[in-house]
Design an enzyme around this catalytic site. Structure first.
Site, PDB file in Angstrom:
ATOM      1  N   HIS A 106       0.863  -1.183   0.000  1.00 35.42           N
ATOM      2  CA  HIS A 106       0.000   0.000   0.000  1.00 35.42           C
ATOM      3  C   HIS A 106       0.897   1.231   0.000  1.00 35.42           C
ATOM      4  O   HIS A 106       1.955   1.237   0.637  1.00 35.42           O
ATOM      5  CB  HIS A 106      -0.887   0.006   1.250  1.00 35.42           C
ATOM      6  CG  HIS A 106      -1.389   1.372   1.630  1.00 35.42           C
ATOM      7  ND1 HIS A 106      -0.793   2.133   2.623  1.00 35.42           N
ATOM      8  CD2 HIS A 106      -2.416   2.113   1.153  1.00 35.42           C
ATOM      9  CE1 HIS A 106      -1.443   3.275   2.737  1.00 35.42           C
ATOM     10  NE2 HIS A 106      -2.420   3.297   1.858  1.00 35.42           N
ATOM     11  N   ARG A 110      -0.504  12.545  -0.352  1.00 34.48           N
ATOM     12  CA  ARG A 110      -1.673  13.417  -0.409  1.00 34.48           C
ATOM     13  C   ARG A 110      -1.332  14.829   0.085  1.00 34.48           C
ATOM     14  O   ARG A 110      -0.365  15.042   0.809  1.00 34.48           O
ATOM     15  CB  ARG A 110      -2.802  12.833   0.440  1.00 34.48           C
ATOM     16  CG  ARG A 110      -2.426  12.637   1.897  1.00 34.48           C
ATOM     17  CD  ARG A 110      -3.469  11.824   2.660  1.00 34.48           C
ATOM     18  NE  ARG A 110      -3.111  11.660   4.067  1.00 34.48           N
ATOM     19  CZ  ARG A 110      -2.338  10.694   4.536  1.00 34.48           C
ATOM     20  NH1 ARG A 110      -1.826   9.792   3.716  1.00 34.48           N
ATOM     21  NH2 ARG A 110      -2.056  10.623   5.828  1.00 34.48           N
ATOM     22  N   HIS A 145      13.135  -1.408   3.922  1.00 36.20           N
ATOM     23  CA  HIS A 145      13.443  -0.373   4.911  1.00 36.20           C
ATOM     24  C   HIS A 145      14.707   0.406   4.547  1.00 36.20           C
ATOM     25  O   HIS A 145      14.824   1.585   4.912  1.00 36.20           O
ATOM     26  CB  HIS A 145      13.555  -0.994   6.303  1.00 36.20           C
ATOM     27  CG  HIS A 145      12.223  -1.229   6.943  1.00 36.20           C
ATOM     28  ND1 HIS A 145      11.559  -0.243   7.643  1.00 36.20           N
ATOM     29  CD2 HIS A 145      11.416  -2.317   6.960  1.00 36.20           C
ATOM     30  CE1 HIS A 145      10.400  -0.721   8.080  1.00 36.20           C
ATOM     31  NE2 HIS A 145      10.291  -1.974   7.681  1.00 36.20           N
TER      32      HIS A 145
END
Length: 298
Positions: A106, A110, A145
């Site tokens: 995911h 925004r 990561h």
């Protein structure tokens, strides 16, 4: 272009680039585009790839929407903005691979503006990316990561640690006492220096494919059978639980009268629940639990 239009232009281009890369990685299926308008203001373009060679379903949506009153989920942490009008733009994606050895992922980036009497009174960025493996490999998680850490490096020594920790805390299923996956980055309400904050948003958006595609290429041809597929479908249930119970983006979309089909695009096409399921001790399935706690991967 003003600030909002600059972010919007970046996001539409990001959606295009990610779609092209995922189609190339899949090699079989293509995204179908659904353009939509929102009655209260704005609209978007939802793109979904189905039944591919690699991805059972991959959804990525761009939206630019507006409203006359902030919904409760958006003003909960900023009560002074309650009742303000708003405009938001973003790209959100969830990819559900077919092979259980390829992790679900995911990502979201925004930008949000709150307005009173036509004037912008607050604006902020949010986003991140996270990884949900079913059969995890240490080297995959470490790569994920490492990309996250490296893209954070220009923004201060504490950026990666802080946004990794935020991701671990946010993507946590309290009723299951486990994280949704192995984390990544998560941030919200980032404001104060538009240019620097926009640079970070772009670093996260552009870094997503660098983090994800090498894992896809490494695992997409791994042999699997019914056992692995059944476990994948069972664990997808956790994804559904999180998105419908906890996810603020889902709640915001539904509370603001958003387009349900696009909001719920994140849900997997196939999923199952099983009462009282416990994987066999010492099995690969049981091993997943060791990964569903916050850890320092680097």
């Amino acid at each position: 272009m003003n600030e909002f239009e600059r972010v919007r232009a970046y996001l539409t281009d990001l959606q295009d680039r990610i779609c092209a890369a995922i189609e190339a990685a899949d090699g079989q299926a293509r995204f179908q585009e659904d353009l939509w308008q929102r009655a209260e203001g704005g609209g978007g373009r939802t793109r979904v790839l189905r039944d591919g060679a690699v991805f059972e379903q991959a959804g990525i949506g761009f939206s630019d929407v507006a409203g006359s009153r902030l919904p409760p989920s958006a003003s909960a942490n900023r009560p002074e903005l309650a009742g303000a009008s708003w405009r938001a733009t973003g790209v959100s994606l969830v990819f559900h691979p077919l092979n259980p050895y390829v992790p679900t992922t995911h990502a979201n980036v925004r930008f949000f503006q709150a307005q009173r009497d036509g004037e912008v009174v607050a604006s902020w960025f949010g986003g991140g990316f996270d990884l949900t493996p079913f059969y995890p490999f240490d080297e995959d998680v470490q790569h994920w990561h490492r990309v996250a850490r490296d893209l954070c490096a220009p923004f201060g020594d504490e950026r990666y640690a802080a946004h990794k920790r935020w991701c671990d805390e946010y993507f946590f299923l309290r009723h299951r006492n486990e994280t949704r996956g192995v984390g990544g980055l998560f941030f919200d309400d980032l404001h104060g220096d538009f240019e620097r904050d926009f640079d970070y948003l772009r670093a996260v958006g552009d870094g997503f494919l660098d983090a994800y595609l090498p894992i896809v290429q490494q695992r997409k041809d791994t042999a699997y059978g019914e056992r692995e597929r059944e476990f994948q479908l069972y664990r997808r249930g956790r994804y559904v639980e999180f998105n419908l119970v906890y996810d603020r983006g889902t709640l915001f979309g539904l509370q603001s009268g958003g387009r349900s089909e696009s909001i719920l695009m994140s849900l997997p096409p196939r999923v199952r629940w099983e009462y009282g399921f416990n994987p066999e001790a010492g099995s690969a399935e049981a091993r997943l639990a060791d990964y569903l706690v916050p850890r320092d991967w680097l």
